[in-house]
Motif scaffolding. Sequence first.
Motif, mmCIF file in Angstrom:
data_model
loop_
_atom_site.group_PDB
_atom_site.id
_atom_site.type_symbol
_atom_site.label_atom_id
_atom_site.label_comp_id
_atom_site.label_asym_id
_atom_site.label_seq_id
_atom_site.Cartn_x
_atom_site.Cartn_y
_atom_site.Cartn_z
ATOM 1 N N GLN A 124 0.872 -1.179 -0.071
ATOM 2 C CA GLN A 124 0.053 -0.010 0.041
ATOM 3 C C GLN A 124 0.989 1.228 0.032
ATOM 4 N N ASN A 127 2.242 1.696 -3.504
ATOM 5 C CA ASN A 127 1.408 2.434 -4.490
ATOM 6 C C ASN A 127 1.177 3.877 -4.074
ATOM 7 N N ASN A 128 1.065 4.173 -2.657
ATOM 8 C CA ASN A 128 0.973 5.609 -2.507
ATOM 9 C C ASN A 128 1.932 6.355 -2.815
ATOM 10 N N GLU A 133 6.694 1.126 -8.866
ATOM 11 C CA GLU A 133 5.775 -0.006 -9.425
ATOM 12 C C GLU A 133 6.514 -1.338 -9.302
#
Length: 184
Positions: A124, A127-128, A133
Amino acid sequence: MAPAKKKERKKDAVTNADWVYAMRKWCDLGYDENPGSMKRTVFLDSEMSGPRLRNCKTHQNLFSIKLNSFKRGELENTNVRRQRKRKYGAIEKKLVDYIHARTKSCAQDKCALSWIRMKTKCLQWANNLGGMEDFRCSDQWISDALERNYLTRAGGAEDAGIKVQPAGMRGFARKAVKMKTAPT
């Protein structure tokens, strides 16, 4: 051909912890704001800099580099000789902060932190944060991050409420998550 011998660390090798101690002492004594009060070479030669630092060319050259990284907050208080910039250092720092926060709440609610929960949180955060990636958050990465931050030794992970998985169980736990069942 004989196997290569593992290079052993010198007992008197200067670590980042030694530099952090010296930089704190230098700044606490006010030598940083008043540079004329004591020369760096005299400081390195004195007992104030610590037992391992010496007044040699290497330490004189490193002094400014370490002082600048100490001021920026980049000099970590660890027992390593070299400090690398980690590709996923921001995620590792968030994980360690999260574990320390969970340690406090674990004493109250007795709710431990599982390996899967740590993995989910790290993904998480990746991604934030963006630009990460290619971050996979493998079991080995989590294990290494915990060891780098001294959370796997006695009194570390167990006291923090982390359910440390034996190496053989990691694959089973991963399969159990994919099947949406929990191991017994």
